[in-house]
Design a protein around this motif. Structure first.
Motif, short mmCIF file in Angstrom:
data_model
loop_
_atom_site.label_atom_id
_atom_site.label_comp_id
_atom_site.label_asym_id
_atom_site.label_seq_id
_atom_site.Cartn_x
_atom_site.Cartn_y
_atom_site.Cartn_z
N GLY C 34 34.46 7.29 -5.04
CA GLY C 34 33.21 6.60 -4.32
C GLY C 34 32.78 7.15 -3.13
N GLY C 158 29.61 -0.15 -7.45
CA GLY C 158 28.38 0.05 -7.06
C GLY C 158 28.26 -0.99 -5.85
N ASP C 198 32.24 4.15 -7.57
CA ASP C 198 31.05 4.60 -8.27
C ASP C 198 31.06 4.26 -9.91
OD1 ASP C 198 29.90 5.85 -6.34
OD2 ASP C 198 30.81 7.61 -6.53
#
Lengths: 657, 195, 396, 369
Positions: C34, C158, C198
């Motif tokens: 991430g 996200g 992510d």
């Protein structure tokens, strides 16, 4: 011993020791165990410090081995959770407070007076008291094992986990009170050594002509002087909370648990330098001797030591980067932490440059010193990686940190101590340690050390946290070199390391039995402590030397050829010694032995024991303290002349003062 | 703590005992520093019981502070008497100093009792715990000082003091002045500056 | 002598190289998943490299010195005391390197402390020895009433998630290495930690501040789901309680649960026989005042502070090993009867303190006013355990 | 062969053990007492051993013929008193019992030493010196501490009785008297010792008498009332100024960081600011059973207090009032922290909220999941 008689250096016979103001007559025995228990001789106290520290080193080592056995394989069954938590808490506590610190105190006690050309420390009885307080404090700390369980909160003992509910046994009480006692010992020792260094240097020895070991010890004592009271406050707060219902770490009352962390690390970080600087001092003595060159950049090394001492106060919060200090504090402490790497780097550079261009003699002491340079550098550099605060939030509380500080403390402090053992053994015991066994000792330790702590870098970076009594295969990763593999390697390494240390003990045993005496100056050494017999006489020097140079002893043996700049021997150690004996001082007053230090020190654990179990016991301890304090205050440090015979004028010597 | 080896004059020119006392007091600064910091952090944290300004009695504490300051003056007189080797005055001023110290401690006992009656126990709040710890530590220091002063009077009467008399009086004087100075800091930070 | 150096260097450098040999260590700090973890990684990799290079230089310099200047009978060298210019140069160089590192460090510190760009907040509460998560009402994510869960943190990918951490008893530390560094959960304080994944996946973590007896057994996982999957998860968590079918084993289990478990464990919507809601009162039985809320238990993959799997080994590996595009669906399938890790769950119900040390001695209870500090031994019969397992399986 | 020091410490050891054996009767945990005894015996034995090693006094002690002379002694009497206290203590309270133990121990050791010293030699002055040598180190500090303790205690009782301003004046008077007396002695070196002693004795007796009288008459009225009513220990969370709770306000705050929420009373509206959320909120989520700190900040003209409604108390009495906790009345611009700990989740019949005292409609919902 009160008077050293010259020219016949015999122990004066005792007729009627004067009674002191208390009940006891002052001890006068110069032989047997009494000469140790009641001694105020800094050398004997130094040896006792060393023996005590070595004993606790073994205790702490056994604890470490149990930890490594438990972690060798997943879901270890050697220890249960409770015992494991006690084990790592006591391993750290023992190694820090009962091994490295007392061992440094041992070297400091023995060699600082010798290195500055003094006959004893400033307060000889206080010195004995420091030692006994340390010993009794250490025993008190470990008593908890037998009385319901040792402390189990980690050596950092974070609140509120150290509170009465979360740590229900008396272990934390024993820990907190035991550390108070050893703290008293450290504080008394620090005051003593500071005054000794400031006030008792030989004529001509300015501060910048002082041997580097003494310098580093001085810095350490100042660190102790100011760091110990801080942990004292923290421990008081903890004890008051546990024993008297104070609410310092009670969150329901609005307390902030970070207070403990701040207090602990304001002490705890200088403590790191307290542990490492003595070893820096030792190898700064060893490297020049075996390189046949003075320490490169002596003033730089001195000032970087002092700088470490100062800046060491401004970096404590780097132990708390994950605690939620806020970005500004984190940034500031990140910066100061990087800053302290600079003076540390200076030392490494200077040591290397000391060897550069030298004539290197690889004795065991020298090997350990070089080992320190390399391995401490590894620890220092991994330290730099977590001065980068965001990076530290990934690494802190993982095995990477364990790897880091073991490279610093084992690769640094312990290797330095072993270097000191080999270097000064002939001075202290008059016999040389076996170099062959020393070589085994060195190589096994180096291999073991790297096998034990090297893999911990990987373990940590791949996410194995510290202080877990078991780990699971589910988090060990895949492949041959997974965490299970490295854990096993580390455990194997710890046994190799142990073998290395055993080699040292065997070496001591072999040396003990070997009747061969060490030569007067086996290493062609440079500083004042070598300018006396092996072991030194009770009064250290027959003549207090007048100092003209840094490395005074070397400059008495060698003179520089004005044209070629090479060194030419003009005298041997034996010649210098003989000359001293010829001109020996006629009037030497040495402080006399005393009971009060050990009595006073013994009262301390009684008081703390009473705090845990029954105040009645504390009262008894308090009375003994009063009793001993009065006896102490009313006893003069040197026994009056009437205690000794042969003091009639004419037969021996007039006693002045 | 009167061990001195007389082999050569001290390198700094200050006697070992005095320098030792200075070092000890330096260390004590950090001890009180820690305690004062703890108090400063916690003084406003009251989840129950009285708050500082509700129970402090500034006029009274000002008077007791003044008395402690006066004791520093009498201590100075004792030290100067010691330098003049006037035994009678040493004893007199040491006793007066101890009595003034005792008056101060008496005032502190009174203050603690009054606060307790008004609802501030040691375990009542963080303010309570840290207030009693800080001022209690100071009180213990004063009490130890009084015991040292009284003992010194007793010992001097029996002429048993080893070493130089003036030096011992001066050393205890250093301690006493330090305790007074710490009180000035505590008085200012704890009592005078509002939370 | 140079052998020492060699072995030291080989071990150190070898270690670093070999670190990449262990594949897929779930808590690897060098595999960021991430942006926050990536930021740290980008910062630390060069630092590690520089540190490694400096280490090699020192080792090389020492090795060279040791070989070159060993005693070969040369005369005692000149007694030089140092060269100030050289000293100063060698002091300034590391200072400069560190100054450069400091600049980048500062940037990262402040970026990681930002809280004003948050898209979602989750409250995280640590206690001995498990984590509780509660999701305050956030309509934009479909959370219309507070959701409460434990062990596994479920979050959308996200999305800039801000954890607001605190603790009920001692200090704990929340650490999902793949997503960010750690942040301590300090009682009395609320501290924040940014998390963002992510891609979907399950990211392992572990409490890293020593928190007492069972510290080693205090684990957690962050489950990142795609936004659609996350919406499904939210909907399931808010779904009403399903009463077990009449006369089923599960219904008998509900009775056992009401008699034994509801003292501490809340199941939202569960009613007593008299029609009143069954409200747990853990504060009367447990020192920390809380026990995991078991509503929708079977939507989690682990239990008891994520120390044990609710899924059997085979099913667990399927979920954990699933590629990121299907991991969400697999996770949302929850724990079915076939996949249930019967062995551990039953052992847990039989005698919890044996599986996870929890101060279960009577003497330990005395000091906490008779309150437990974890799940006690309940002396359940095998029959009761059968019923309970059947009931727990209905808590989808 | 048994030296005097040996006897002394042996006696101390035995006495300590006796005291501890007695305390076994009072303490429950026998194992601990066992350890304690070991400890004490160790202490005593250490000293006893020391005494043997030093063979203290043997030179004079061994062949001394016992003299028949006896002196008058206080100690049998004190021992008797101690025994009486001990017996009384067993019936009444443990404090009396311990008092008895202490008196008894003190008397026995003094008696023992005196008895020994009288037989130590035939020289009376030597005997007296020996006794002093043994006991002065204990007697000096203990007597000094006792004397000081009595004076300090008596003095503090007087202070507790008189009212505050008189107390301050009294304090000045006492301090000045001490100083003046000291100065007098200093400048009048010829003053008779007896006069000085008389002044000191008078002062001490005065203070002790005053202390006794004060202790009997009881402390000053307001203190007694405060102790009885608990002025500061209860909070009044109503809108009006409460007599003690609001008497003095603390407006600055030591707790500033890492709070769960900041509650602001801004222009007549109550809003919550929560870290991570940019918009002001009307509800906050608080974990169950967790000490949660919030800050109340008053940004409206006037003095207001924040009250937290903690729902119905746990009693069976359904009609009882809700539990509340509150800050003091806070002036405009002031702030104060408040710690909440809510053990039960909020549910249909358990609502929690924060509101302004006297303005119940200005509120923030507290959700406990």
């Amino acid at each position: 011993m009160a008077i050293i008689e010259r020219p016949a250096p015999t122990v004066p016979a005792v007729v009627t020791p004067t009674s002191t103001y208390g009940v006891l007559k002052r001890p006068v025995s110069a032989t047997g165990w009494r000469s140790w228990v009641f001694t105020v001789d800094h050398k004997k106290i130094g040896i006792m410090y060393g023996a005590t520290a070595m004993f606790f080193f073994i205790v702490g080592g056994v604890e470490a081995l149990l930890i490594r056995l438990q972690l060798a394989a997943p879901n270890g069954k050697v220890l249960n959770a409770d015992l494991y938590n006690q084990m790592f808490t006591m391993h750290a506590t023992t190694m820090v407070f009962l091994f490295v610190m007392p061992m440094a105190a041992a070297f400091a006690n023995y060699f600082v007076p010798l290195q500055i050309g003094a006959r004893d420390v400033a307060f000889p009885r206080l010195n004995a008291f420091s030692f006994w307080a340390l010993l009794f404090g250490g025993i008190f700390l470990n008593l908890a094992w037998f009385l319901g369980g040792a402390a189990d909160g980690g050596w950092f003992m974070y609140a509120p986990n150290s509170g009465p509910v979360f740590s229900p046994t008396n272990g934390v009480d024993f820990w907190a009170l035991g550390l108070q006692i050893t703290g008293i010992a450290s504080l008394a020792g620090a005051i003593n050594l500071i005054i000794t260094v400031l006030n008792m240097r030989a004529p001509g020895m300015s501060l910048m002509k002082m041997p580097i070991f003494t310098w580093m010890i001085t810095v350490v004592q100042f660190l102790l002087l100011f760091a110990v009271p801080v942990i004292t406050v923290a421990l008081f707060l903890l004890s008051f909370q546990r024993n008297f219902g104070a609410r310092f770490f009670d969150v329901a009352a609005g307390a902030d648990p970070l207070l403990w962390q701040h207090l602990f690390w304001i002490f705890g970080h200088p403590e790191v330098y307290i542990l490492i600087l003595p070893s820096f001092g030792i190898i700064s003595e060893v490297l020049p001797v075996f390189s046949r060159k003075p320490l490169f950049g002596y003033p730089f090394v001195v000032f970087s030591g002092a700088a470490i001492g100062f800046v060491g106060w401004g970096v404590w919060a780097h132990h708390m980067f994950a605690s939620g200090l806020g970005p500004v504090s984190v940034a500031v402490f990140s910066l100061t932490t990087m800053a302290i790497a600079v003076p540390t780097g200076v030392k490494i550079i200077n040591w290397t440059l000391t060897m550069w261009g030298g004539k290197l003699w690889f004795t065991t002491a020298m090997k350990f010193a070089i080992g320190l340079i390399v391995l401490f550098t590894v620890g220092g550099l991994s330290g730099v990686t977590h001065s980068v605060a965001p990076s530290d939030t990934q690494q802190t509380d993982t095995y990477y940190i364990v790897a880091h500080f073991h490279y610093v403390l084992f690769g640094g402090a312990v290797l330095g101590i072993f270097s000191g053992f080999y270097y000064w053994w002939p001075k202290v015991f008059g016999k040389m340690l076996n170099e062959k066994l020393g070589s085994w000792n060195f190589w096994l330790m180096i291999i073991g050390l790297n096998l034990t702590f090297g893999p911990m870098h990987i373990l940590g970076l791949q996410g194995q946290p510290r202080r877990m009594y078991r780990w699971t295969e589910a988090r060990a990763g895949e492949g041959f070199f997974n965490l299970a593999f490295w854990n096993m390697i580390a455990s194997i390494g710890s046994f190799i390391l142990t073998t290395g240390i055993l080699m040292f003990l065997i070496n001591v045993w072999v040396t003990w039995r070997n009747p061969k005496k060490a030569p007067l100056d086996p290493w062609d050494a440079r500083s004042l402590e070598w300018m006396t017999t092996n072991p030194p006489k009770e009064h250290n020097f027959d003549v207090i030397p007048t100092v003209h140079h840094l490395d005074e002893f070397f400059h008495r043996k060698y003179e520089e050829d004005a044209t070629t700049h090479t060194m030419k021997q003009v005298a041997t150690a034996e010649e210098l010694m003989a000359e001293q004996e010829r001109n020996a001082d006629k009037h030497i007053h040495m402080p006399s032995p005393s009971y009060w230090p050990i009595v006073l020190a013994f009262a301390l654990p009684i008081i703390t024991f009473g705090i845990i179990y029954s105040y009645l016991i504390s009262v008894v301890g308090g009375v003994i303290v009063l009793f001993a304090a009065y006896g102490w205050a009313l006893e003069s440090s040197t026994a009056p002349d009437s205690d000794f015979e042969n003091n009639t004028p004419g037969t021996a010597l007039a006693i002045h003062d | 703590m009167t061990d001195v080896t007389h082999d050569h004059a001290s390198s700094t020119g200050i006697s070992n005992v005095k320098l030792g006392m200075w070092a000890f007091l330096g260390s004590e600064c950090l001890l009180f520093g820690g305690l004062i910091s703890t108090y400063m952090l916690y003084r406003g944290r009251v989840t129950g019981g009285p708050r500082p300004s509700q129970i402090f009695d500034i006029p009274f504490t000002s008077v007791s502070s003044f008395i402690l300051l006066m004791s520093s003056l009498t201590m100075v007189l004792a030290v100067s008497a010691a330098h003049k080797e006037d035994d009678r005055k040493i004893n007199l001023w040491l006793t007066v100093t101890a009595l003034l110290g005792a008056t101060f401690v008496g005032g502190q006992v009174y203050e603690f009792t009054a606060f307790y009656k008004e609802g501030l126990g040691f375990s009542t709040s963080l303010f309570g715990s840290s207030f009693y710890t800080l001022t209690g530590f100071h009180g213990v220091h004063v009490t130890v000082g009084i015991i040292m002063l009284m003992s010194l009077v007793g010992i001097l009467k029996r002429s048993k003091v080893p070493g130089k008399k003036a030096e011992v009086v001066e050393m205890i004087g250093l301690y006493w002045h330090f305790v007074d100075i710490v009180w000035i800091v505590i008085f200012t930070l704890v009592y005078l500056i509002p939370v | 002598m140079h052998k020492t150096l060699k072995s030291a260097v080989v071990v150190f450098v070898g270690s670093l190289v070999a670190a990449s040999c262990a594949t897929n260590a779930p808590q690897d700090t060098w595999q960021p998943k991430g942006p926050n973890a990536k930021l740290i990684d980008d910062l630390q990799q060069p630092v590690f490299a520089v540190a490694g290079i400096i280490g090699l230089i020192v080792a090389a310099a020492v090795t060279y010195t040791v070989i070159k200047y060993r005693d070969r009978g040369q005369p005692i060298p000149e007694q030089t005391h140092g060269k100030p210019a050289l000293e100063i140069t060698l002091t300034v160089i590391p200072a400069l390197i560190l100054a450069v590192v400091a600049v980048f460090t500062f940037g990262a510190i402040f970026k990681l402390a930002k809280t004003d760009d948050t898209e979602m907040i989750i409250n995280v509460t640590g206690q001995q020895w498990w984590w509780e998560y509660d999701y305050p009402v956030q309509n934009e994510f479909g959370i219309t009433s507070p959701i409460i869960s434990s062990g596994q943190l479920v979050m959308p990918v996200g999305t800039k998630v801000l954890l607001r951490e605190t603790s009920r008893d001692v200090i704990h530390s929340y650490w999902i290495p793949a997503l960010n560094g750690k942040r301590d959960a300090v009682p009395g304080r609320v501290q924040t930690l940014r998390l963002e994944a992510d891609e979907p996946g399950i990211y392992a973590g572990q409490c890293t501040e020593f928190c007492g007896l069972s510290h080693a057994n205090m684990r957690m996982e962050a489950v990142a789901l795609s936004k659609e999957d996350f919406a499904k998860w939210v909907a399931n968590q808010q779904a009403p309680y399903v009463v077990p079918a009449k006369d089923s084993l599960a219904q008998q289990g509900e009775t056992v649960f009401l008699n034994q478990c509801v003292r501490c464990h809340q199941v939202n919507g569960l009613m007593r026989a008299d029609g009143t809601p069954a409200i747990a009162a853990p504060d009367e039985n447990v020192w920390s005042g809380a026990a995991p809320n078991l509503s929708h238990l079977m939507s989690r993959n682990t239990f008891a502070g994520a120390a044990f799997d609710l899924l059997s080994k085979k099913c667990r590996d399927e979920v954990w090993g699933a590629p990121s595009n299907v991991v969400g669906a697999k996770y949302l399938a929850g724990v079915t009867e076939d996949c249930l890790n019967q062995k551990d769950l039953r052992a847990w119900l039989r005698n919890a303190p044996e599986m996870k040390p929890m101060y279960a001695n009577p003497a330990d209870l005395e000091i906490s006013n008779g309150k437990y500090r974890g799940m006690p031994y309940l002396a359940l019969s095998e029959d009761d355990i059968n019923k309970l397992v059947a009931y727990l399986l209905t808590l989808k | 062969m048994f030296s005097t020091g040996f006897k002394y410490f042996f006696g101390v050891t035995v006495l300590s053990v006796v005291a501890l054996v007695m305390s076994v009767a009072l303490f429950k945990n026998l194992a601990l007492i066992g350890v304690a005894i070991t400890f004490l015996i160790a202490a005593g034995a250490l000293l006893t051993g020391l005494a043997i090693i030093t063979s203290d006094g043997t030179t004079r002690d061994a062949n001394v013929q016992t003299s028949d002379m006896t002196t008058q002694s206080l100690w049998p009497l004190v021992t008797g008193i101690g025994t009486v206290f001990l017996a009384l203590g067993l019936v009444t309270s443990s404090i009396v019992f311990f008092g008895g133990v202490v008196v008894l121990l003190a008397a026995l050791s003094e008696w023992m030493i005196q008895a020994w010293s009288e037989r130590a030699s035939s020289d009376a002055s030597h005997n007296a010196e020996a006794r002093k040598r043994l006991l002065n180190p204990i007697e000096f500090p203990v007597l000094a501490a006792l004397g000081l303790g009595v004076v300090i205690f008596a003095f503090s009782r007087i202070m507790l009785t008189v009212d505050k301003s008189t107390g301050a004046v009294l304090f000045i008077v006492v301090g000045t008297l001490v100083l003046v007396a000291g100065t007098l002695f200093a400048i009048k070196p010829n003053m008779k010792r007896s006069v000085g002693a008389a002044i000191c004795a008078l002062g001490a007796i005065g203070i002790i008498a005053g202390g006794v009288a004060s202790a009997v008459s009881g402390e000053r009225e307001e203190l007694a009332l405060a102790a009885e009513e608990g002025h500061f220990t209860h909070k009044e969370c109503g809108p009006e100024e409460s007599e003690y709770f609001d008497k003095l306000k603390e407006e600055t705050l030591s707790l500033r960081s890492a709070v769960s929420a900041t509650i602001i009373y801004q222009d007549g509206e109550l809003i919550a600011k929560i870290q991570g959320l940019n918009k002001p909120q009307k509800s906050i989520t608080v974990p169950r059973s967790n000490a949660t700190n919030i800050i109340f900040r008053n940004a409206t003209e006037g003095e207001f207090r924040l009250v937290v409604d903690l729902g119905k108390p746990k009693t069976e009495d359904k009609d009882s009032d809700h539990d509340v906790d509150c800050t003091q009345l806070i002036e405009t611009g002031g702030e104060q922290s408040l710690t909440l700990k809510i053990p039960k989740s909020s549910s249909a019949d358990n609502h929690y909220k924060l509101f302004i005292a006297g303005a119940e409609d200005k509120q923030i919902i507290v959700v406990v999941p």
